[in-house]
Scaffold this motif. Sequence first.
Motif, PDB file in Angstrom:
ATOM      1  N   ARG A 199       0.691  -1.359   0.042  1.00 54.50           N
ATOM      2  CA  ARG A 199       0.101  -0.196   0.150  1.00 54.50           C
ATOM      3  C   ARG A 199       1.074   1.447  -0.019  1.00 54.50           C
ATOM      4  O   ARG A 199       0.427   2.240  -0.708  1.00 54.50           O
ATOM      5  N   LEU A 200       1.767   1.100   0.653  1.00 50.63           N
ATOM      6  CA  LEU A 200       2.869   2.283   0.628  1.00 50.63           C
ATOM      7  C   LEU A 200       3.276   2.482  -0.735  1.00 50.63           C
ATOM      8  O   LEU A 200       3.365   3.917  -1.149  1.00 50.63           O
ATOM      9  N   LEU A 201       3.793   1.697  -1.440  1.00 46.12           N
ATOM     10  CA  LEU A 201       4.539   1.860  -2.614  1.00 46.12           C
ATOM     11  C   LEU A 201       3.244   2.490  -3.696  1.00 46.12           C
ATOM     12  O   LEU A 201       3.627   3.466  -4.514  1.00 46.12           O
ATOM     13  N   VAL A 202       2.118   1.919  -3.507  1.00 46.53           N
ATOM     14  CA  VAL A 202       1.116   2.512  -4.363  1.00 46.53           C
ATOM     15  C   VAL A 202       0.552   3.820  -3.989  1.00 46.53           C
ATOM     16  O   VAL A 202       0.502   4.638  -5.021  1.00 46.53           O
ATOM     17  N   ALA A 203       0.822   4.196  -2.772  1.00 47.25           N
ATOM     18  CA  ALA A 203       0.366   5.685  -2.227  1.00 47.25           C
ATOM     19  C   ALA A 203       1.481   6.550  -3.084  1.00 47.25           C
ATOM     20  O   ALA A 203       1.156   7.478  -3.161  1.00 47.25           O
ATOM     21  N   LEU A 204       2.622   6.212  -2.865  1.00 42.03           N
ATOM     22  CA  LEU A 204       3.875   6.856  -3.418  1.00 42.03           C
ATOM     23  C   LEU A 204       3.585   7.324  -4.711  1.00 42.03           C
ATOM     24  O   LEU A 204       3.893   8.431  -5.244  1.00 42.03           O
ATOM     25  N   VAL A 205       3.325   6.197  -5.583  1.00 42.41           N
ATOM     26  CA  VAL A 205       3.215   6.494  -7.031  1.00 42.41           C
ATOM     27  C   VAL A 205       2.008   7.477  -7.178  1.00 42.41           C
ATOM     28  O   VAL A 205       2.110   8.377  -8.066  1.00 42.41           O
ATOM     29  N   ARG A 214      -5.597  12.195  -0.908  1.00 42.03           N
ATOM     30  CA  ARG A 214      -6.170  11.323  -1.926  1.00 42.03           C
ATOM     31  C   ARG A 214      -5.429  10.095  -2.088  1.00 42.03           C
ATOM     32  O   ARG A 214      -5.790   9.049  -2.359  1.00 42.03           O
ATOM     33  N   ALA A 215      -3.989  10.341  -2.355  1.00 46.27           N
ATOM     34  CA  ALA A 215      -3.009   9.406  -2.345  1.00 46.27           C
ATOM     35  C   ALA A 215      -3.314   8.277  -1.319  1.00 46.27           C
ATOM     36  O   ALA A 215      -3.270   7.001  -1.611  1.00 46.27           O
ATOM     37  N   ALA A 216      -3.222   8.597  -0.138  1.00 50.61           N
ATOM     38  CA  ALA A 216      -3.277   7.691   1.056  1.00 50.61           C
ATOM     39  C   ALA A 216      -4.419   7.086   0.947  1.00 50.61           C
ATOM     40  O   ALA A 216      -4.463   5.987   0.994  1.00 50.61           O
ATOM     41  N   ALA A 218      -6.371   6.384  -1.764  1.00 48.56           N
ATOM     42  CA  ALA A 218      -6.253   5.549  -2.969  1.00 48.56           C
ATOM     43  C   ALA A 218      -5.495   4.189  -2.522  1.00 48.56           C
ATOM     44  O   ALA A 218      -5.927   3.253  -3.504  1.00 48.56           O
ATOM     45  N   ALA A 219      -4.650   4.273  -1.834  1.00 53.22           N
ATOM     46  CA  ALA A 219      -3.934   2.875  -1.606  1.00 53.22           C
ATOM     47  C   ALA A 219      -4.558   2.250  -0.601  1.00 53.22           C
ATOM     48  O   ALA A 219      -3.878   1.356  -0.087  1.00 53.22           O
ATOM     49  N   GLY A 220      -5.715   2.631   0.362  1.00 54.68           N
ATOM     50  CA  GLY A 220      -6.060   1.871   1.239  1.00 54.68           C
ATOM     51  C   GLY A 220      -5.837   2.472   2.690  1.00 54.68           C
ATOM     52  O   GLY A 220      -6.024   1.570   3.659  1.00 54.68           O
ATOM     53  N   PHE A 221      -4.916   3.338   2.875  1.00 55.01           N
ATOM     54  CA  PHE A 221      -4.492   3.898   4.297  1.00 55.01           C
ATOM     55  C   PHE A 221      -5.960   4.524   4.740  1.00 55.01           C
ATOM     56  O   PHE A 221      -6.658   5.089   3.913  1.00 55.01           O
ATOM     57  N   ALA A 222      -6.088   4.444   6.151  1.00 51.38           N
ATOM     58  CA  ALA A 222      -7.177   5.103   6.751  1.00 51.38           C
ATOM     59  C   ALA A 222      -7.049   6.589   6.598  1.00 51.38           C
ATOM     60  O   ALA A 222      -8.250   7.213   6.466  1.00 51.38           O
ATOM     61  N   ASP A 223      -5.942   7.125   6.700  1.00 51.69           N
ATOM     62  CA  ASP A 223      -5.905   8.481   6.491  1.00 51.69           C
ATOM     63  C   ASP A 223      -4.475   8.961   6.266  1.00 51.69           C
ATOM     64  O   ASP A 223      -3.621   8.083   6.314  1.00 51.69           O
ATOM     65  N   LEU A 224      -4.168  10.324   6.105  1.00 51.46           N
ATOM     66  CA  LEU A 224      -2.942  11.057   5.746  1.00 51.46           C
ATOM     67  C   LEU A 224      -1.860  10.422   6.836  1.00 51.46           C
ATOM     68  O   LEU A 224      -0.673  10.166   6.517  1.00 51.46           O
ATOM     69  N   ALA A 225      -2.206  10.754   8.214  1.00 48.36           N
ATOM     70  CA  ALA A 225      -1.323  10.387   9.138  1.00 48.36           C
ATOM     71  C   ALA A 225      -0.667   8.908   9.106  1.00 48.36           C
ATOM     72  O   ALA A 225       0.525   8.727   9.529  1.00 48.36           O
ATOM     73  N   HIS A 226      -1.669   8.063   8.829  1.00 50.50           N
ATOM     74  CA  HIS A 226      -1.179   6.738   8.848  1.00 50.50           C
ATOM     75  C   HIS A 226      -0.089   6.382   7.560  1.00 50.50           C
ATOM     76  O   HIS A 226       0.753   5.916   7.592  1.00 50.50           O
ATOM     77  N   PHE A 227      -0.621   7.079   6.522  1.00 52.60           N
ATOM     78  CA  PHE A 227       0.399   6.907   5.369  1.00 52.60           C
ATOM     79  C   PHE A 227       1.964   7.391   5.764  1.00 52.60           C
ATOM     80  O   PHE A 227       2.684   6.945   5.369  1.00 52.60           O
ATOM     81  N   SER A 228       1.971   8.809   6.585  1.00 50.99           N
ATOM     82  CA  SER A 228       2.887   9.548   6.570  1.00 50.99           C
ATOM     83  C   SER A 228       3.951   8.468   7.761  1.00 50.99           C
ATOM     84  O   SER A 228       4.842   8.324   7.340  1.00 50.99           O
ATOM     85  N   ARG A 229       3.070   8.088   8.856  1.00 51.94           N
ATOM     86  CA  ARG A 229       3.926   7.250   9.756  1.00 51.94           C
ATOM     87  C   ARG A 229       4.504   6.040   9.143  1.00 51.94           C
ATOM     88  O   ARG A 229       5.799   5.606   9.417  1.00 51.94           O
ATOM     89  N   THR A 230       3.663   5.555   8.093  1.00 48.20           N
ATOM     90  CA  THR A 230       4.482   4.195   7.360  1.00 48.20           C
ATOM     91  C   THR A 230       5.438   4.411   6.738  1.00 48.20           C
ATOM     92  O   THR A 230       6.293   3.848   6.544  1.00 48.20           O
TER      93      THR A 230
END
Length: 249
Positions: A199-205, A214-216, A218-230
Amino acid sequence: MGRLNESRIGAVIAEAFAVRASTAMVSTLHAEHGAAVLVGLDSEVTVTMPGGAAVRGRMVVVPPDVWHAASCPGPTLGLLYDPEVMPHVAGHARLRGGACPVDGGLLSRFDGAVAAHRASLSRPEVLDGLARELASWLAKESPRRSPDGRVARVVEALRDPAADRRLAVARAGLSEAHLQALFLRDVGLPIRTFQLWRRLLVALVAFSRLDATRAAHAAGFADLAHFSRTCRRMLGYSPTELRDGLLLT
């Protein structure tokens, strides 16, 4: 950890690998599910593990799922290979048992390839070519081991960020505990963590063309904070720091 004011020269992210050229490098402590090759073009790379142990060299290989931080005061290439798509690169890294400097013929060959294109490291086709050439050299001296077929099917299913992990596990035809053990043996990390990595790789693309929120999603993250922490935990940088200079193939 302190951070240099890095200036990105360019980067490429492809299905099997990512490569990033920068004028300097400093990452925070992280563990990525990828085989990393870090190359200092003029200076040594320093890779530090938890507890303070460090290795240094012009080229340092870091196996998948090893906690480390990396730094280099000068121009640097960072190459990250998908261990499922390019298992020979991961196999070469794991043979070394941990982060390890590389010298001799491999470093000399790569130095020669970089020298021929030193003025063109901002071009995606050059970075792509260097990553593929290094992978082909590693393939000649690396062991190959195929994962269990049931594990391979779960890996393939979870490349889709929208995949239902529980359904993918159920379709493997094994108890969850047995599959988890096989997955850990063949892939190197738990199923849930692997899905998070994908999911992280998909979000970065996606972040190359969408805003971070929106990227977070689109990749299945609950929110931006989860994307950033990961992103910080798995790659040592925030999404915004990684996006600078990103080019897609």
